[in-house]
Design a protein around this motif. Structure first.
Motif, PDB file in Angstrom:
ATOM      1  N   THR A 209      25.418  15.137 -12.837  1.00  0.00           N
ATOM      2  CA  THR A 209      25.232  15.755 -11.525  1.00  0.00           C
ATOM      3  C   THR A 209      25.419  16.060 -10.465  1.00  0.00           C
ATOM      4  O   THR A 209      25.419  15.784  -9.096  1.00  0.00           O
ATOM      5  N   LEU A 210      26.332  17.345 -11.256  1.00  0.00           N
ATOM      6  CA  LEU A 210      27.048  18.080 -10.146  1.00  0.00           C
ATOM      7  C   LEU A 210      25.891  19.181 -10.125  1.00  0.00           C
ATOM      8  O   LEU A 210      24.918  19.828  -8.882  1.00  0.00           O
ATOM      9  N   MET A 211      25.298  19.234 -11.923  1.00  0.00           N
ATOM     10  CA  MET A 211      24.921  20.681 -11.272  1.00  0.00           C
ATOM     11  C   MET A 211      23.006  20.344 -11.457  1.00  0.00           C
ATOM     12  O   MET A 211      22.380  21.329 -10.125  1.00  0.00           O
ATOM     13  N   GLY A 212      22.564  19.189 -11.006  1.00  0.00           N
ATOM     14  CA  GLY A 212      21.470  18.852 -11.217  1.00  0.00           C
ATOM     15  C   GLY A 212      21.556  18.728  -9.555  1.00  0.00           C
ATOM     16  O   GLY A 212      20.412  19.122  -9.519  1.00  0.00           O
ATOM     17  N   TYR A 213      22.091  18.702  -9.058  1.00  0.00           N
ATOM     18  CA  TYR A 213      22.320  18.297  -7.466  1.00  0.00           C
ATOM     19  C   TYR A 213      21.523  20.260  -7.080  1.00  0.00           C
ATOM     20  O   TYR A 213      21.016  20.312  -6.038  1.00  0.00           O
ATOM     21  N   MET A 214      22.800  20.908  -6.860  1.00  0.00           N
ATOM     22  CA  MET A 214      22.358  22.351  -7.261  1.00  0.00           C
ATOM     23  C   MET A 214      21.480  23.041  -7.564  1.00  0.00           C
ATOM     24  O   MET A 214      20.792  23.600  -6.562  1.00  0.00           O
ATOM     25  N   LEU A 215      20.733  22.814  -8.795  1.00  0.00           N
ATOM     26  CA  LEU A 215      19.657  23.025  -9.281  1.00  0.00           C
ATOM     27  C   LEU A 215      18.690  22.192  -8.249  1.00  0.00           C
ATOM     28  O   LEU A 215      17.530  23.691  -8.081  1.00  0.00           O
TER      29      LEU A 215
ATOM     30  N   GLN B 129      21.619   6.415 -14.331  1.00  0.00           N
ATOM     31  CA  GLN B 129      21.013   5.763 -12.605  1.00  0.00           C
ATOM     32  C   GLN B 129      21.526   6.953 -11.211  1.00  0.00           C
ATOM     33  O   GLN B 129      20.799   7.050 -10.949  1.00  0.00           O
ATOM     34  N   LEU B 130      22.523   6.708 -11.545  1.00  0.00           N
ATOM     35  CA  LEU B 130      23.296   8.103 -10.607  1.00  0.00           C
ATOM     36  C   LEU B 130      22.854   8.662 -10.364  1.00  0.00           C
ATOM     37  O   LEU B 130      22.858   9.850  -8.852  1.00  0.00           O
ATOM     38  N   LEU B 131      22.416   9.929 -11.957  1.00  0.00           N
ATOM     39  CA  LEU B 131      21.923  11.120 -11.960  1.00  0.00           C
ATOM     40  C   LEU B 131      20.412  11.373 -11.347  1.00  0.00           C
ATOM     41  O   LEU B 131      20.628  11.928 -10.117  1.00  0.00           O
ATOM     42  N   ILE B 132      19.712  10.191 -11.543  1.00  0.00           N
ATOM     43  CA  ILE B 132      17.907   9.635 -10.534  1.00  0.00           C
ATOM     44  C   ILE B 132      18.297   9.795  -9.513  1.00  0.00           C
ATOM     45  O   ILE B 132      17.788  10.122  -8.399  1.00  0.00           O
ATOM     46  N   TYR B 133      19.664   9.337  -8.597  1.00  0.00           N
ATOM     47  CA  TYR B 133      19.512   8.636  -6.941  1.00  0.00           C
ATOM     48  C   TYR B 133      20.319   9.967  -6.542  1.00  0.00           C
ATOM     49  O   TYR B 133      19.990  10.756  -5.562  1.00  0.00           O
ATOM     50  N   ARG B 134      21.281  10.811  -7.532  1.00  0.00           N
ATOM     51  CA  ARG B 134      21.322  12.245  -7.316  1.00  0.00           C
ATOM     52  C   ARG B 134      20.704  12.863  -6.741  1.00  0.00           C
ATOM     53  O   ARG B 134      20.570  14.457  -5.672  1.00  0.00           O
TER      54      ARG B 134
END
Length: 477
Positions: free
Chosen positions: A49-55, A99-104
């Motif tokens: 949720t944190l790293m994926g957004y940055m990547l 779901q939160l990860l996908i929407y992030r």
């Protein structure tokens, strides 16, 4: 509307966007433990949720910069604001960690559209002589958001973690409408509308493989077969990307930006500063919680000195760079940051919080001296129809440096802390030193800060070694 009025309106639009995206990230950091528990999410989902957004931001921004040079910055910036706002609503309504990860990730698309265009919009609106001042004001607002984020996050958690996303919605609607009605489309766009699909695909795949390898390397070890395979794949794909860009009439990334000495050295110092600075706050959160036993919310607030000194110095350094140039200011700023890191290299389990605050203030002061002048130098050196790509590459360099910095630090720290304690500290569910070999942990911190110090000094040397301004042909007109 006069040009003088418009430049401040353009700055207000991009500043709201910067405030919006930084606040969203820093408030979420504080809320992760509560979200993990409430959604019954796994450690890997929370981490991504944190790293994926940055990547995602790192990979998407250069391609979006090229698109902006073709179709216009306003369209993409306003679209990004709207997507980010809509994704905030979806995040608030999430019922599972996945779901939160996908929407992030949807949020990351919106964030990329805003970040890739905001610097270019400011560069279009302001003359070269005022660009540093404008970017300094933008940096100051980002610093304010960095300070306010943890405090606001701590308050909103008491209402419920979903309020962290719901509060984005009114800000997002106002920002989207303000940008839609007030921004003008740049009249200087690239003549060739052909999109470099081959280059974009190879770049995206190559950067994804590299950044995922760097992210996982810190957790699972650098000799893991998957990590090695991803690094080899990334080298092959990025080599193919360079070959494609050199033979394409209108490339996604104009490699002439990297062949010009002043730009190449400005980008390199940006990347090295990211490696030097990226993991510092990350490591101090570990230290405050794991060694000092400080509550996660308070630990987040203790990082405010970084942002406070950056907030004060950024507009001043931006103004000075307009008068005296970026080279000296940027280089001295990196040396000041290095001095702060030198102090951090002698950290012990008994180091007082007051001493750490002094070193953080010095580092923030140096960062404030570096960012605005260096960004102004990059944006002032390229013709108007290349500003989208130039801004995108700058953001990519910073983010890639941050990812690499965290990966290196994770590899060092993981040798002195149990996996369970590392995971608990990472999401803020552990306070205290249970499961941590304190002597080894502090030794690991010192090594990490020493590496950061070395990279900061190298960045200062490279920043100082810039050459003369580039000469562009017909585009410069």
């Amino acid at each position: 509307m006069t040009k003088d009025n418009y430049k401040w309106i353009a700055l207000s639009c991009t500043t709201i966007g910067a405030l919006f995206s930084v606040l969203s990230g820093s408030t979420l950091m504080i809320a992760l433990p509560v979200i993990m528990k409430d959604l019954n999410a796994s450690m890997s989902v929370v981490t991504w949720t944190l790293m994926g957004y940055m990547l995602a931001m790192t990979i998407l921004v250069p391609s979006i910069g090229r698109m902006a040079d073709m179709v216009g910055r306003k369209k993409l910036y306003v679209s990004g604001f709207a997507i980010f706002t809509f994704a905030s609503l979806l995040c608030a309504m999430s019922h599972t960690g996945m779901q939160l990860l996908i929407y992030r990730m949807v949020q990351a698309v919106g964030g990329s559209l805003m970040v890739a265009n905001s610097t270019a919009i400011v560069a279009d609106a302001f003359s070269k002589k005022e660009l540093g001042k404008a970017l300094g004001i933008n940096s100051m607002i980002i610093s304010i958001a960095s300070i306010a984020g943890p405090i606001l996050g701590g308050f909103l958690i008491t209402i419920g973690w979903r309020s962290i996303f719901y509060i984005n919605i009114p800000i997002g609607i106002i920002g989207t409408l303000w940008a839609a009605f007030q921004l003008k489309e740049s009249s200087v766009l690239s003549d060739n509308k052909k999109f470099d699909l081959k280059g974009t695909l190879t770049f995206t795949a190559g950067m994804l493989a590299l950044l995922v390898a760097l992210s996982f390397g810190g957790f699972v070890g650098w000799i893991n077969i998957t990590v090695i395979g991803l690094i080899i794949a990334s080298i092959i794909l990025l080599w193919m990307f360079v070959r494609i860009e050199n033979s394409t009439e209108e490339p996604m990334l104009d490699l002439r930006l990297l062949k010009t000495r002043v730009l190449a050295f400005a980008y390199a110092s940006n990347l090295l500063n990211g490696i030097a600075r990226g993991a510092v706050t990350f490591l101090l959160i570990f230290y405050f919680q794991g060694i000092k036993g400080i509550d996660p919310i308070v630990a987040g607030m203790l990082l405010a000195p970084f942002a406070i000194s950056m907030m004060i110095v950024s507009p001043i350094s931006g103004y000075l760079s307009d008068k005296y140039g970026a080279r000296i200011l940027s280089s001295v700023g990196l040396l000041v940051s290095a001095f702060g890191l030198l102090g951090m290299m002698f950290i012990t389990a008994d180091t007082s919080t007051a001493e750490l605050v002094i070193w953080m203030l010095i580092m923030g002061f140096g960062s404030g001296m570096f960012f605005s002048p260096n960004t102004s130098a990059i944006m002032g050196m390229v013709p108007a129809n290349k500003r989208g790509v130039a801004a995108g590459v700058r953001t990519m360099a910073t983010n890639a440096g941050n990812v690499l910095s965290i990966a290196i630090s994770m590899a060092i720290i993981s040798s002195s802390i149990s996996p369970e304690a590392m995971q608990a500290l990472f999401v803020g569910t552990q306070v205290g030193s249970e499961g941590i070999a304190i002597g080894q942990f502090v030794s690991g911190l010192r090594i990490a800060f020493t590496i950061s110090f070395i990279f900061s000094v190298i960045a200062a040397i490279i920043s100082y070694m810039r050459g003369s301004e580039p000469e562009w042909k017909e585009e410069a007109a």
